[in-house]
Design an enzyme around this catalytic site. Structure first.
Site, PDB file in Angstrom:
ATOM      1  CG  HIS A  33      -1.595   1.270   1.630  1.00 22.09           C
ATOM      2  ND1 HIS A  33      -1.200   2.018   2.653  1.00 22.09           N
ATOM      3  CD2 HIS A  33      -2.628   1.982   1.058  1.00 22.09           C
ATOM      4  CE1 HIS A  33      -1.800   3.186   2.649  1.00 22.09           C
ATOM      5  NE2 HIS A  33      -2.663   2.856   1.490  1.00 22.09           N
ATOM      6  CG  HIS A 110       0.537   8.795   1.623  1.00 24.66           C
ATOM      7  ND1 HIS A 110       0.964   8.283   2.601  1.00 24.66           N
ATOM      8  CD2 HIS A 110      -0.821   8.903   1.532  1.00 24.66           C
ATOM      9  CE1 HIS A 110       0.026   7.809   3.425  1.00 24.66           C
ATOM     10  NE2 HIS A 110      -1.252   8.283   2.687  1.00 24.66           N
TER      11      HIS A 110
END
Length: 311
Positions: A33, A110
């Site tokens: 992930h 992110h």
């Protein structure tokens, strides 16, 4: 991590009969992930997709804001080649263009941007595949923060130039035997439908079951609920990644995503070991997690595929 030789021979024998369930749709794939967060830039501005307040704090109080954001944004510590060596075959690639960056320099994102460039990383993956000709990876390109139509086309051109004939064109999900025969090693999903429609080498975005939970018990409850609802018609990802919220961060100022995740890995791993591969409505397909290499997650997923040989 290469598949054990006896397992590879069994798969080849089954695939040769044309009836094996061992395909990216039926078998369990192990994934990471937010694959590229191991190289987030400590000096990066807050990403455009974040709230204006957080972006403002990143500019006004960078010495306080950026370290906090960084420790809650980092989901991996192994580099992309190390993840592939460890057995990861699904890579979650969040692509972005930095406002201050040069015109065609694409990064990963992110909350903050990566030091690594997308083109360099795809080249690294391609070189690994060249030295592992029987391995197949699923690359999920997502987010596209700040990308214009021209940048999308630039990215697709890079993908074609780097992977070329390794790319498996969109269509029915192939068996591994078909991929090996054609010399294809990459299924590339692209989470922008308008771009996918123009390029046959791209696959639609792969659904990701994201629980958005701090507690592992609540995350497993969510995943079991999704299983009861029935799997999607194609490839999909069950995410065993925990997610912080503001309340948790404020209550645990000295912690990080890693400190929150690692103590809960045994509980999450127990759920992984109970999963079944295959095309059934309650079977799982790709399982993605954080901090690859910190436990036996990858080997647990690999062992689950032994169940296919006992079917």
């Amino acid at each position: 991590m290469a598949r054990p030789e006896h397992f590879r021979k069994c798969l080849t024998r089954l695939l040769g009969e044309g009836a094996s369930p061992e395909s990216p749709l039926a078998s369990l794939r192990r994934g990471s992930h937010d694959t590229m967060t191991y190289c987030l830039d400590k000096k990066s501005p807050i990403a455009q997709s974040q709230s204006r307040l957080l972006q403002l704090l990143g500019k006004v109080l960078p010495c306080i804001t950026r370290p906090i954001v960084l420790k809650w944004s980092t989901t991996q510590v192994l580099g992309v080649t190390e993840q592939l060596d460890a057995g990861v075959r699904y890579l979650d690639l969040r692509v972005a263009h930095m406002p201050e960056g040069s015109e065609n320099n694409l990064h990963f994102v992110h909350m903050v941007y990566s030091t690594a460039l997308v083109e360099d990383t795809l080249t690294e993956i391609s070189e690994w595949l060249e030295s592992h000709p029987q391995e197949v990876v699923i690359l999920a390109c997502r987010d596209f923060d700040g990308l214009t139509d021209n940048l999308h086309e630039y990215l697709v051109a890079c993908i074609n130039n780097i992977f070329g004939d390794m790319l498996c064109p969109r269509g029915e999900v192939p068996t591994l035997n078909q991929l090996w025969t054609r010399g294809q090693q990459v299924i590339l999903s692209y989470e922008e439908a308008s771009v996918v429609s123009r390029h046959r080498e791209l696959w639609p975005g792969i659904p990701y079951w994201w629980g958005d939970q701090v507690k592992p018990q609540e995350l497993i409850h969510y995943l079991e609920h999704m299983k009861r609802c029935g799997r999607p018609g194609g490839l999909f990802v069950a995410g065993i990644n925990l997610t912080e919220n503001l309340t948790y961060i404020l209550a645990h100022p000295s912690e990080s995503l890693e400190k929150m995740t690692l103590p809960n890995l045994p509980y999450l791993r127990a759920w992984v070991r109970e999963q079944c591969p295959g095309p059934g409505v309650r079977c799982t397909n790709i399982i993605a997690g954080d901090f690859i290499g910190a436990d036996t997650f990858v080997s647990d997923v690999i062992r689950l595929n032994d169940k296919l040989l006992r079917c």
